[in-house]
Design an enzyme around this catalytic site. Sequence first.
Site, mmCIF file in Angstrom:
data_model
loop_
_atom_site.group_PDB
_atom_site.id
_atom_site.type_symbol
_atom_site.label_atom_id
_atom_site.label_comp_id
_atom_site.label_asym_id
_atom_site.label_seq_id
_atom_site.Cartn_x
_atom_site.Cartn_y
_atom_site.Cartn_z
ATOM 1 N N HIS A 1 -5.879 -3.970 1.546
ATOM 2 C CA HIS A 1 -6.277 -3.438 2.850
ATOM 3 C C HIS A 1 -4.948 -3.000 3.454
ATOM 4 C CE1 HIS A 1 -8.941 -3.778 6.620
ATOM 5 N NE2 HIS A 1 -7.777 -3.280 7.046
ATOM 6 N N HIS B 1 -1.735 -2.385 5.299
ATOM 7 C CA HIS B 1 -1.163 -3.167 6.388
ATOM 8 C C HIS B 1 0.329 -2.900 6.507
ATOM 9 C CE1 HIS B 1 -1.082 -5.682 2.749
ATOM 10 N NE2 HIS B 1 -0.042 -6.322 3.260
#
Length: 145
Positions: free
Chosen positions: A102, A104
């Site tokens: 994800h 980041h």
Amino acid sequence: MTAETDACIFCDIVRGQAGSNMVYENDVVAAFMDTSPVTPGHVLVVPRQHCAYLEDVRAEVGAEMFRVAHRLARALRRSGLRCEGVNMFLADGEAAFQEVLHCHLHVFPRFDGDSFRIDADWQRVPLQQLEAPAQQLRNGLELLS
């Protein structure tokens, strides 16, 4: 929800289904403390919508990630945490050491003697050796148009 977001710890955090130390959030991004900090004050800025890689992040979301990271970097310098500098670090893909799929952005304070290292063989090369990879990158940019 997809199977991809069902198994994503960062998606669980932004949905409030997993514990975190939230520092900042808005409709686009969330920022929370990294549970494996490089230094005290290490924060992650993530898009609320699941995006595995940087390529998946819409430009306006990426801009918001950077705006929030910039504000957090300024806050770190005023926080009372030990902070002689700030790094922003984004690992995009497994080969770049991305561990959670994800996207980041890490924002963390730096100080003399901390443990963070980027080890590379930095070598200066003549400009003519950079022309071929520069042209390949220009070609890649054209493909995006």
